[in-house]
Design a protein around this motif. Structure first.
Motif, PDB file in Angstrom:
ATOM      1  N   LEU A  15       1.289  -4.897  -3.103  1.00 30.59           N
ATOM      2  CA  LEU A  15       1.511  -5.424  -1.761  1.00 30.59           C
ATOM      3  C   LEU A  15       2.949  -5.106  -1.402  1.00 30.59           C
ATOM      4  O   LEU A  15       3.872  -5.465  -2.144  1.00 30.59           O
ATOM      5  CB  LEU A  15       1.283  -6.931  -1.729  1.00 30.59           C
ATOM      6  N   SER A  16       3.171  -4.424  -0.288  1.00 31.25           N
ATOM      7  CA  SER A  16       4.531  -4.078   0.110  1.00 31.25           C
ATOM      8  C   SER A  16       4.788  -4.496   1.554  1.00 31.25           C
ATOM      9  O   SER A  16       3.872  -4.578   2.370  1.00 31.25           O
ATOM     10  CB  SER A  16       4.790  -2.572  -0.069  1.00 31.25           C
ATOM     11  N   ILE A  17       6.054  -4.768   1.848  1.00 28.19           N
ATOM     12  CA  ILE A  17       6.490  -5.253   3.155  1.00 28.19           C
ATOM     13  C   ILE A  17       7.275  -4.136   3.824  1.00 28.19           C
ATOM     14  O   ILE A  17       8.176  -3.546   3.204  1.00 28.19           O
ATOM     15  CB  ILE A  17       7.369  -6.504   3.010  1.00 28.19           C
ATOM     16  N   HIS A  18       6.957  -3.842   5.082  1.00 30.03           N
ATOM     17  CA  HIS A  18       7.580  -2.720   5.762  1.00 30.03           C
ATOM     18  C   HIS A  18       8.046  -3.112   7.160  1.00 30.03           C
ATOM     19  O   HIS A  18       7.376  -3.874   7.864  1.00 30.03           O
ATOM     20  CB  HIS A  18       6.602  -1.550   5.849  1.00 30.03           C
ATOM     21  N   LYS A  19       9.202  -2.575   7.521  1.00 31.78           N
ATOM     22  CA  LYS A  19       9.804  -2.814   8.823  1.00 31.78           C
ATOM     23  C   LYS A  19       9.895  -4.316   9.081  1.00 31.78           C
ATOM     24  O   LYS A  19      10.167  -5.094   8.169  1.00 31.78           O
ATOM     25  CB  LYS A  19       9.023  -2.078   9.908  1.00 31.78           C
ATOM     26  N   VAL A 101      12.447  -3.716  -5.563  1.00 24.85           N
ATOM     27  CA  VAL A 101      12.970  -2.904  -4.467  1.00 24.85           C
ATOM     28  C   VAL A 101      13.048  -1.466  -4.972  1.00 24.85           C
ATOM     29  O   VAL A 101      13.825  -1.172  -5.884  1.00 24.85           O
ATOM     30  CB  VAL A 101      14.360  -3.381  -4.000  1.00 24.85           C
ATOM     31  N   CYS A 102      12.223  -0.600  -4.420  1.00 24.28           N
ATOM     32  CA  CYS A 102      12.136   0.773  -4.934  1.00 24.28           C
ATOM     33  C   CYS A 102      12.603   1.796  -3.900  1.00 24.28           C
ATOM     34  O   CYS A 102      12.331   2.987  -4.045  1.00 24.28           O
ATOM     35  CB  CYS A 102      10.715   1.089  -5.391  1.00 24.28           C
ATOM     36  N   SER A 103      13.278   1.344  -2.861  1.00 26.70           N
ATOM     37  CA  SER A 103      13.778   2.240  -1.835  1.00 26.70           C
ATOM     38  C   SER A 103      15.230   1.916  -1.539  1.00 26.70           C
ATOM     39  O   SER A 103      15.635   0.749  -1.534  1.00 26.70           O
ATOM     40  CB  SER A 103      12.960   2.107  -0.543  1.00 26.70           C
ATOM     41  N   ARG A 104      16.017   2.959  -1.302  1.00 30.35           N
ATOM     42  CA  ARG A 104      17.420   2.769  -0.947  1.00 30.35           C
ATOM     43  C   ARG A 104      17.635   2.851   0.556  1.00 30.35           C
ATOM     44  O   ARG A 104      18.769   2.835   1.032  1.00 30.35           O
ATOM     45  CB  ARG A 104      18.286   3.811  -1.663  1.00 30.35           C
ATOM     46  N   THR A 111       8.559  -4.489  -2.912  1.00 28.42           N
ATOM     47  CA  THR A 111       7.220  -4.061  -3.285  1.00 28.42           C
ATOM     48  C   THR A 111       6.760  -4.984  -4.406  1.00 28.42           C
ATOM     49  O   THR A 111       7.469  -5.155  -5.400  1.00 28.42           O
ATOM     50  CB  THR A 111       7.243  -2.592  -3.760  1.00 28.42           C
ATOM     51  N   LEU A 112       5.591  -5.601  -4.257  1.00 28.79           N
ATOM     52  CA  LEU A 112       5.095  -6.560  -5.237  1.00 28.79           C
ATOM     53  C   LEU A 112       3.932  -5.933  -6.007  1.00 28.79           C
ATOM     54  O   LEU A 112       2.926  -5.526  -5.413  1.00 28.79           O
ATOM     55  CB  LEU A 112       4.618  -7.849  -4.554  1.00 28.79           C
ATOM     56  N   ILE A 113       4.085  -5.849  -7.319  1.00 32.45           N
ATOM     57  CA  ILE A 113       3.061  -5.254  -8.177  1.00 32.45           C
ATOM     58  C   ILE A 113       2.198  -6.367  -8.766  1.00 32.45           C
ATOM     59  O   ILE A 113       2.713  -7.347  -9.311  1.00 32.45           O
ATOM     60  CB  ILE A 113       3.709  -4.423  -9.288  1.00 32.45           C
ATOM     61  N   PHE A 114       0.876  -6.207  -8.651  1.00 35.48           N
ATOM     62  CA  PHE A 114      -0.087  -7.199  -9.130  1.00 35.48           C
ATOM     63  C   PHE A 114      -0.987  -6.591 -10.208  1.00 35.48           C
ATOM     64  O   PHE A 114      -1.195  -5.382 -10.247  1.00 35.48           O
ATOM     65  CB  PHE A 114      -0.974  -7.700  -7.983  1.00 35.48           C
ATOM     66  N   ARG A 115      -1.522  -7.479 -11.024  1.00 29.67           N
ATOM     67  CA  ARG A 115      -2.526  -7.083 -12.011  1.00 29.67           C
ATOM     68  C   ARG A 115      -3.724  -8.011 -11.897  1.00 29.67           C
ATOM     69  O   ARG A 115      -3.560  -9.230 -11.778  1.00 29.67           O
ATOM     70  CB  ARG A 115      -1.970  -7.149 -13.435  1.00 29.67           C
ATOM     71  N   ARG A 116      -4.925  -7.470 -11.933  1.00 29.33           N
ATOM     72  CA  ARG A 116      -6.138  -8.269 -11.837  1.00 29.33           C
ATOM     73  C   ARG A 116      -6.427  -8.950 -13.170  1.00 29.33           C
ATOM     74  O   ARG A 116      -6.362  -8.342 -14.233  1.00 29.33           O
ATOM     75  CB  ARG A 116      -7.316  -7.380 -11.438  1.00 29.33           C
ATOM     76  N   ARG A 117      -6.742 -10.252 -13.101  1.00 31.70           N
ATOM     77  CA  ARG A 117      -7.103 -10.989 -14.305  1.00 31.70           C
ATOM     78  C   ARG A 117      -8.405 -10.446 -14.871  1.00 31.70           C
ATOM     79  O   ARG A 117      -9.333 -10.125 -14.117  1.00 31.70           O
ATOM     80  CB  ARG A 117      -7.308 -12.476 -13.978  1.00 31.70           C
TER      81      ARG A 117
END
Length: 269
Positions: A15-19, A101-104, A111-117
């Motif tokens: 899940l990522s947040i933009h603008k 945060v993977c962008s300069r 950017t939020l990294i998730f894993r499915r249970r």
């Protein structure tokens, strides 16, 4: 270019947040894309401007600026959007691995990294969720809307007694000589702190970090555990925004709400 496929069988997703206004879901299954829409609409009264595939992801573009340099009402609404999206993904057995945060680029957000249970892990424990936002240079806002919360207060109530959650934080702030005042607005509670702890310099930087420890200690004593902090707002050329801190705790067995947290009605202080 439109994506041919916006879903995946992978155990990981993003899940990522933009603008100022957009959420993108990458490698989540299609049912997440569909079922997240009523969660957003229930939280964000301005509504959704557009939704659909965006390259290999699925994007929701919201009206207004929930993740930008906006008016305070929209800012608080943005906290609720992110909090409820995190809660929904947790209910759907997606566990947060890490924010990153993977962008300069100027204005880049987390950017939020998730894993499915795993299926054999059983259903996730039902949780209540709370947001703690460090705002401006001297404000701390608590956003908590759990259903079935017992309300206290009234015409004869002591306005300084704000329930277990707020009064506990108030005492911690007073003990550090950081409390200036506090009040309800936008159905959440905001503390105004002495000095400018979020713009501190020199030895005051240490005090601001001690303040964070007292906040997390106070919440921990009421059963709240830190889930993550998210960089979700855009600053300007001079100042970056602070993270928003999200907490969760298991719902009580009876009533489905926080029986231990007795919050006053908005406007009671």
């Amino acid at each position: 270019m439109p994506a041919e496929n916006t879903t995946s069988s992978s155990a990981f997703a993003i899940l990522s947040i933009h603008k100022n206004d957009s959420l993108r879901f990458l490698q989540f299954p299609d049912d997440i894309h569909a079922n997240i829409q009523p969660v957003i609409l229930a939280t964000w009264p301005l509504g959704i401007q557009s939704s659909g595939p965006y390259a290999e992801s699925y994007q929701y573009k919201l009206k207004g600026k929930p993740f930008g340099w906006a008016n305070e009402q929209e800012v608080v609404g943005g906290f609720r959007v992110m909090r409820n999206v995190l809660a929904f993904l947790h209910e759907q057995s997606w566990q947060l691995v890490t924010p990153l945060v993977c962008s300069r680029k100027r204005g880049a957000k987390d950017t939020l990294i998730f894993r499915r249970r795993p299926l054999d892990a059983g259903p996730p424990v039902p949780m209540d969720w709370l947001a703690v936002a460090l705002m401006g240079s001297d404000k701390l806002r608590v956003v908590y809307d759990a259903k079935d919360v017992k309300l206290s207060g009234g015409a004869d109530s002591d306005h300084d007694h704000l329930g277990v959650l707020i009064s506990g934080l108030k005492k911690a702030l007073e003990a550090m000589d950081c409390f200036q005042k506090g009040d309800w607005s936008y159905d959440s509670f905001e503390f105004k702190l002495k000095g400018r702890p979020w713009l501190s310099q020199g030895e005051d930087v240490v005090k601001s970090r001690l303040l964070l420890l007292r906040i997390v200690e106070t919440l921990d004593s009421s059963g709240w555990q830190s889930c993550c902090s998210v960089l979700q707002r855009t600053g300007n050329d001079d100042f970056r925004m602070a993270d928003t801190w999200y907490f969760m705790r298991p719902k009580t067995q009876a009533g489905g709400g926080n029986e231990t947290a007795s919050l006053p009605r908005p406007g009671a202080a």
